[in-house]
Scaffold this active site. Structure first.
Site, PDB file in Angstrom:
ATOM      1  N   HIS A   1       0.655  -2.783  -7.943  1.00 44.54           N
ATOM      2  CA  HIS A   1      -0.376  -3.657  -7.381  1.00 44.54           C
ATOM      3  C   HIS A   1       0.218  -5.043  -7.082  1.00 44.54           C
ATOM      4  O   HIS A   1      -0.123  -5.676  -6.084  1.00 44.54           O
ATOM      5  CB  HIS A   1      -1.540  -3.747  -8.373  1.00 44.54           C
ATOM      6  CG  HIS A   1      -2.739  -4.497  -7.849  1.00 44.54           C
ATOM      7  ND1 HIS A   1      -3.383  -4.163  -6.676  1.00 44.54           N
ATOM      8  CD2 HIS A   1      -3.396  -5.580  -8.332  1.00 44.54           C
ATOM      9  CE1 HIS A   1      -4.384  -5.010  -6.464  1.00 44.54           C
ATOM     10  NE2 HIS A   1      -4.414  -5.880  -7.453  1.00 44.54           N
TER      11      HIS A   1
ATOM     12  N   HIS B   1      -8.782 -10.296  -6.465  1.00 38.62           N
ATOM     13  CA  HIS B   1     -10.098 -10.352  -5.816  1.00 38.62           C
ATOM     14  C   HIS B   1     -10.889 -11.507  -6.404  1.00 38.62           C
ATOM     15  O   HIS B   1     -11.357 -11.428  -7.548  1.00 38.62           O
ATOM     16  CB  HIS B   1     -10.859  -9.036  -6.038  1.00 38.62           C
ATOM     17  CG  HIS B   1     -10.398  -7.943  -5.137  1.00 38.62           C
ATOM     18  ND1 HIS B   1     -11.027  -7.668  -3.949  1.00 38.62           N
ATOM     19  CD2 HIS B   1      -9.363  -7.098  -5.222  1.00 38.62           C
ATOM     20  CE1 HIS B   1     -10.391  -6.681  -3.347  1.00 38.62           C
ATOM     21  NE2 HIS B   1      -9.376  -6.312  -4.108  1.00 38.62           N
TER      22      HIS B   1
ATOM     23  N   TYR C   1     -13.875   2.759  -7.513  1.00 35.43           N
ATOM     24  CA  TYR C   1     -13.042   3.131  -8.665  1.00 35.43           C
ATOM     25  C   TYR C   1     -13.263   2.241  -9.880  1.00 35.43           C
ATOM     26  O   TYR C   1     -12.779   2.528 -10.966  1.00 35.43           O
ATOM     27  CB  TYR C   1     -11.550   3.189  -8.290  1.00 35.43           C
ATOM     28  CG  TYR C   1     -10.895   1.876  -7.907  1.00 35.43           C
ATOM     29  CD1 TYR C   1     -10.680   0.867  -8.835  1.00 35.43           C
ATOM     30  CD2 TYR C   1     -10.463   1.662  -6.606  1.00 35.43           C
ATOM     31  CE1 TYR C   1     -10.059  -0.321  -8.491  1.00 35.43           C
ATOM     32  CE2 TYR C   1      -9.844   0.486  -6.240  1.00 35.43           C
ATOM     33  CZ  TYR C   1      -9.652  -0.506  -7.190  1.00 35.43           C
ATOM     34  OH  TYR C   1      -9.045  -1.685  -6.834  1.00 35.43           O
ATOM     35  N   GLU C   2     -14.019   1.142  -9.700  1.00 32.82           N
ATOM     36  CA  GLU C   2     -14.364   0.309 -10.849  1.00 32.82           C
ATOM     37  C   GLU C   2     -15.602   0.845 -11.562  1.00 32.82           C
ATOM     38  O   GLU C   2     -16.145   0.195 -12.441  1.00 32.82           O
ATOM     39  CB  GLU C   2     -14.623  -1.125 -10.390  1.00 32.82           C
ATOM     40  CG  GLU C   2     -13.399  -1.805  -9.812  1.00 32.82           C
ATOM     41  CD  GLU C   2     -13.715  -3.199  -9.308  1.00 32.82           C
ATOM     42  OE1 GLU C   2     -13.998  -4.092 -10.118  1.00 32.82           O
ATOM     43  OE2 GLU C   2     -13.691  -3.395  -8.073  1.00 32.82           O
TER      44      GLU C   2
ATOM     45  N   HIS D   1     -15.132  -2.076  -5.906  1.00 30.32           N
ATOM     46  CA  HIS D   1     -14.673  -0.764  -5.454  1.00 30.32           C
ATOM     47  C   HIS D   1     -15.384   0.338  -6.226  1.00 30.32           C
ATOM     48  O   HIS D   1     -15.759   0.149  -7.382  1.00 30.32           O
ATOM     49  CB  HIS D   1     -13.164  -0.619  -5.714  1.00 30.32           C
ATOM     50  CG  HIS D   1     -12.331  -1.679  -5.074  1.00 30.32           C
ATOM     51  ND1 HIS D   1     -12.129  -2.908  -5.651  1.00 30.32           N
ATOM     52  CD2 HIS D   1     -11.654  -1.691  -3.900  1.00 30.32           C
ATOM     53  CE1 HIS D   1     -11.363  -3.644  -4.860  1.00 30.32           C
ATOM     54  NE2 HIS D   1     -11.062  -2.935  -3.787  1.00 30.32           N
TER      55      HIS D   1
ATOM     56  N   SER E   1      -7.640  -7.452  -0.876  1.00 32.01           N
ATOM     57  CA  SER E   1      -6.681  -7.873  -1.922  1.00 32.01           C
ATOM     58  C   SER E   1      -5.601  -8.796  -1.389  1.00 32.01           C
ATOM     59  O   SER E   1      -4.930  -8.454  -0.409  1.00 32.01           O
ATOM     60  CB  SER E   1      -5.918  -6.663  -2.476  1.00 32.01           C
ATOM     61  OG  SER E   1      -6.761  -5.757  -3.057  1.00 32.01           O
TER      62      SER E   1
ATOM     63  N   ASN F   1       2.646  -1.527   2.219  1.00 30.93           N
ATOM     64  CA  ASN F   1       3.746  -0.673   1.750  1.00 30.93           C
ATOM     65  C   ASN F   1       3.730   0.614   2.565  1.00 30.93           C
ATOM     66  O   ASN F   1       2.713   0.947   3.187  1.00 30.93           O
ATOM     67  CB  ASN F   1       3.521  -0.329   0.265  1.00 30.93           C
ATOM     68  CG  ASN F   1       2.137   0.279   0.030  1.00 30.93           C
ATOM     69  OD1 ASN F   1       1.152  -0.449  -0.164  1.00 30.93           O
ATOM     70  ND2 ASN F   1       2.044   1.596   0.094  1.00 30.93           N
TER      71      ASN F   1
ATOM     72  N   MET G   1      -8.429   2.174  -0.428  1.00 30.97           N
ATOM     73  CA  MET G   1      -9.506   2.553  -1.366  1.00 30.97           C
ATOM     74  C   MET G   1     -10.796   1.761  -1.126  1.00 30.97           C
ATOM     75  O   MET G   1     -11.603   1.612  -2.043  1.00 30.97           O
ATOM     76  CB  MET G   1      -9.030   2.320  -2.805  1.00 30.97           C
ATOM     77  CG  MET G   1      -7.759   3.054  -3.154  1.00 30.97           C
ATOM     78  SD  MET G   1      -7.132   2.516  -4.741  1.00 30.97           S
ATOM     79  CE  MET G   1      -5.467   3.179  -4.678  1.00 30.97           C
ATOM     80  N   SER G   2     -10.941   1.244   0.073  1.00 26.27           N
ATOM     81  CA  SER G   2     -12.143   0.422   0.315  1.00 26.27           C
ATOM     82  C   SER G   2     -12.649   0.675   1.725  1.00 26.27           C
ATOM     83  O   SER G   2     -12.361   1.716   2.324  1.00 26.27           O
ATOM     84  CB  SER G   2     -11.793  -1.059   0.134  1.00 26.27           C
ATOM     85  OG  SER G   2     -10.891  -1.482   1.143  1.00 26.27           O
TER      86      SER G   2
ATOM     87  N   ALA H   1      -6.024  -4.126   2.175  1.00 29.38           N
ATOM     88  CA  ALA H   1      -4.604  -3.807   2.003  1.00 29.38           C
ATOM     89  C   ALA H   1      -4.502  -2.293   2.056  1.00 29.38           C
ATOM     90  O   ALA H   1      -5.351  -1.600   1.506  1.00 29.38           O
ATOM     91  CB  ALA H   1      -4.125  -4.299   0.647  1.00 29.38           C
TER      92      ALA H   1
END
Ligand code: HPA
Length: 281
Positions: free
Chosen positions: A252, A74, A98-99, A96, A43, A240, A216-217, A126
């Protein structure tokens, strides 16, 4: 057929091995074969691909078998070019879990790279910093990961090796970062399903498990790439402090703005390491 129906029909009904071969064929027909090094940009890191010379973009919309992301930041394209004189394949944007994608869709392009002749893969992402030194703008070079996504991208019988990350590639990144005075440490990445950021209690749990950063990846792609015989390195760009570790509320958009600033440092780091990786592969 609307976009949701298209997403459902991709991958679920098609055989994952055939889908990899079909995607590799589509890419080979566009000149992507025979490059030893591939780089996946997370990202907000797409600017790295703008530094390539001899640059040629293959848009995701040209590739029938490429699962495409709908996440802002993306790009969903493959860029062919040279980085510091080394021919590379750059994947800008990823899909991902989560998609609503399955682990074979998430890793289809990774496995296609192996079929195209890629020998070394660098994954970037990220991430949220958990260890005290993991401040926004610093880098974590993954020495290992915790796959907490509840799914594996490996085929039955394929067998995971102990750790997907190549220690020598990690040492190269560490040395280059030291020379360039870019803050980088080695450590453990916790791969979560998402899409929500974690709760402070979850971050305390991850810290107690030894995680230095969270995202998350990456974990599925790293395992699939290693199983396909690639040498794998991965870098988290810390966007962060993870939840509960600072007063700030995460969005995001905040993550993307820090990542855009990290892209310049990442480019310098990669320009320093890739000539050596090309010689070794
Ligand atoms: N958690 C999970 N994923 C992330 C984070 C985070 O804090 N920051 C960027 N990606």
């Amino acid at each position: 057929m609307g976009p949701v129906a298209i997403q459902r029909s991709e991958g679920r009904r098609s055989d994952p091995v055939q889908a990899v071969a079909a995607l590799a064929d589509e890419l080979a027909a566009r000149g992507a074969a025979g490059r030893a090094l591939a780089i996946v940009l997370g990202s907000g890191l797409g600017a790295v691909s703008e530094r390539l010379t001899e640059r040629r973009v293959i848009s995701g919309s040209e590739l029938e078998h490429l699962p495409r992301s709908r996440v802002h930041g993306h790009a969903g394209e493959i860029v062919l070019g040279e980085l510091a004189g080394v021919p590379v394949l750059v994947q800008s944007g990823r899909v991902h879990l989560y998609e609503g994608r399955d682990p074979f869709e998430v890793t289809r392009l990774t496995r296609a790279f192996a079929r195209l002749g890629v020998r070394t893969l660098l994954l970037t992402n990220a991430a949220g910093g958990i260890a005290p030194t993991m401040e926004p703008g610093t880098f974590l070079c993954l020495s290992d990961h915790l796959n907490l996504q509840g799914q594996s991208p490996l085929f039955r019988g394929e067998g995971a090796r102990s750790c997907p990350y190549d220690a020598e590639l990690g040492a190269d990144l560490e040395r280059a970062a030291r020379e360039l005075r870019i803050p980088l440490e080695r450590g453990i990445y916790a791969g979560m399903l998402g899409p929500a950021y974690e709760t402070p209690a979850e971050i305390r749990l991850l810290a107690s498990l030894g995680a230095h950063a969270v995202g998350m990846s990456t974990v599925a792609e790293a395992s699939a790439a290693r199983a396909a015989g690639l040498r794998v390195a991965a870098l988290s760009c810390i966007a962060n402090r993870a939840a509960g570790l600072s007063a700030e509320v995460l969005s995001h958009e905040d993550v993307l703005s820090v990542m855009r600033r990290s892209a310049e440092k990442l480019t310098r780091l990669l320009e320093r390491v890739v000539p050596g990786w090309a010689r070794a592969s």
